[in-house]
Design a protein around this motif. Structure first.
Motif, PDB file in Angstrom:
ATOM      1  N   SER A   7       0.822  -1.215   0.000  1.00 15.16           N
ATOM      2  CA  SER A   7       0.000   0.000   0.000  1.00 15.16           C
ATOM      3  C   SER A   7       0.854   1.263   0.000  1.00 15.16           C
ATOM      4  N   GLU A   8       1.998   1.221   0.682  1.00 18.03           N
ATOM      5  CA  GLU A   8       2.955   2.319   0.741  1.00 18.03           C
ATOM      6  C   GLU A   8       4.240   1.758   1.326  1.00 18.03           C
ATOM      7  N   SER A  16      -0.880  -6.263   1.929  1.00 16.93           N
ATOM      8  CA  SER A  16      -2.289  -6.663   2.030  1.00 16.93           C
ATOM      9  C   SER A  16      -2.653  -7.601   0.885  1.00 16.93           C
ATOM     10  N   SER A  18      -5.080  -8.468  -1.746  1.00 19.57           N
ATOM     11  CA  SER A  18      -6.093  -7.652  -2.417  1.00 19.57           C
ATOM     12  C   SER A  18      -6.440  -8.214  -3.775  1.00 19.57           C
TER      13      SER A  18
END
Length: 327
Positions: A7-8, A16, A18
Motif C-alpha cells: 500500500s505504501e 495486504s 487484495s
C-alpha cells in the motif's frame, strides 16, 4: 485474482491480500497458476521502498514461483512447454500472486523428488549461486568458497552446490545452531561471526592462503575484510548491501594479489542474460537436484495472504533456508 499489494513503503503491515487484475501473457510468455512463492531479502527492500521493480515488471513482490501453466502467450506455442505442465520460474516480480506471466526462457521443470510447493524455493537461489559463484567467480573443484551468511536461502544452496561440485566450503553464520545446520549440508568449516574474526579463521583454515571465491551479501562493511580473506587470484562476488553501500578498497592489495571484485544483480538483467543463466542451471544444477545431492531447504511454509508474518521472520534472521508462501 488476488495478490499481495504494497500500500505504501513501510513495515510488514503495509502488505495486504487484495483483488487485482489478472495478468495477460505477452509474446514469448506463459501464464502460470501459482502454487507457491518464496520470500527473498529483495522483497523486503521493495516493501521498504528501496528496491523498486525494473521497468515492465509486475508491481507485486516475488522473484520466484512454482505452479502450472494455464495459458500460452503469442509465440510460446513452439517453446516445448504446454498447458498443464508443472514448472518453477525465475521472476522479475509478481510471485506474490495467484497468477503471473513468465518469459519461457525463465521456466524450469520441477526436479525429481521435489514437491510442487518446495520447488518455489529453488529458482532464485539456484540462478544467483550459479551465476555468481560459477559463471562469474569461476569456482573450480578443489578450490575454497567462503559463503557469508550460510544459513540464508542463498547460503544453504551455495553450500550444497559447491560441495557437490568438489569444492571446500567455509561459512559464516550468527549462531551455533545455524552453523551446525550448515555443516549438515556440506560446509567444511563454520565461523560464528558474532564471536570470531572470520578473516583470521579463513587464513587459519586455509594454511594462510585464503579463499579462492567469496559470496558476500553484506557489501560495504565486509569489503575490506573480504579482500584480506582472498587467496592470490581470488574472486569476490557481492550480491547484497545489508552492511552498507560504501567502503574503501585497497587497490594495492588487489594488484599484488591479482584479485577481482564483482558486484551483480539478477532481477534487472536483460531477458537474454536471464535465459542463459536459467539454461545453465537446467544443464549443470538440476541433475544434482534430481539425484538428491541438492535439496530445497524450507524453514517454514506459510499461506500467501500471511506474507507479512513471513517478512517478519526473515527480518528476525531466526530462519535457516527459505520461507515458502503457498497459495
Amino acid at each position: 485474482m488476488h495478490a499481495i499489494v504494497i500500500s505504501e513503503p513501510g513495515p510488514a503491515d503495509v502488505l495486504s491480500w487484495s483483488e487485482v487484475p489478472d495478468p495477460v501473457p505477452g509474446p514469448g510468455e506463459v501464464l502460470v497458476d501459482v502454487a507457491a512463492t518464496a520470500v527473498n531479502r529483495a522483497d523486503i527492500a521493495q516493501r521498504e521502498g528501496t528496491y523498486p521493480p525494473p521497468p515492465g515488471a509486475p508491481e507485486y513482490p516475488g522473484l520466484e514461483c512454482s505452479g502450472r501453466i494455464a495459458a500460452l502467450g503469442p509465440g510460446a506455442e513452439d517453446s516445448g512447454w504446454a498447458v498443464g505442465d508443472e514448472v518453477c520460474a525465475l521472476l522479475s516480480g509478481g510471485g506474490y500472486a495467484e497468477r503471473v506471466a513468465v518469459p519461457v526462457g525463465q521456466l524450469l521443470r520441477i526436479p525429481s523428488g521435489v514437491s510442487l510447493v518446495e520447488a518455489a524455493a529453488l529458482p532464485e537461489a539456484a540462478a544467483t549461486v550459479w551465476s555468481n559463484v560459477f559463471m562469474v567467480g569461476g569456482l573450480r573443484s578443489g578450490e575454497t568458497l567462503l559463503v557469508q551468511g550460510g544459513g540464508s536461502g542463498i547460503g544453504t544452496f551455495a553450500i550444497q552446490l559447491a560441495h557437490a561440485r568438489g569444492s571446500r566450503v567455509i561459512v559464516t553464520a550468527g549462531s551455533p545452531e545455524k552453523l551446525e545446520r550448515c555443516r549438515e549440508l556440506g560446509a567444511d568449516v563454520g565461523i560464528d561471526y558474532r564471536r570470531e574474526d572470520f578473516t583470521a579463521r579463513v587464513k587459519e583454515e586455509t594454511g594462510g592462503a585464503g579463499a579462492d571465491v567469496i559470496l558476500d551479501i553484506m557489501g560495504g562493511s565486509h569489503l575490506e575484510p573480504n579482500v584480506r580473506s582472498l587467496a592470490v587470484g581470488g574472486r569476490l562476488t557481492i550480491i547484497g548491501l545489508m552492511g552498507g553501500r560504501k567502503a574503501e578498497l585497497d587497490l594495492g592489495r588487489m594488484l599484488v594479489k591479482r584479485l577481482s571484485v564483482h558486484a551483480t544483480t539478477l532481477r534487472s538483467r536483460p531477458l537474454a542474460e536471464k535465459a542463459a543463466i536459467v539454461a545453465g542451471v537446467a544443464e549443470h544444477v538440476w541433475p544434482l537436484v534430481d539425484e538428491g545431492a541438492i535439496r530445497p531447504i524450507v524453514d517454514q511454509t506459510i499461506s500467501l495472504p500471511r506474507a507479512a508474518e513471513a517478512h517478519r521472520i526473515i527480518e528476525s534472521s531466526t530462519h535457516v533456508g527459505k520461507i515458502v508462501l503457498s497459495v
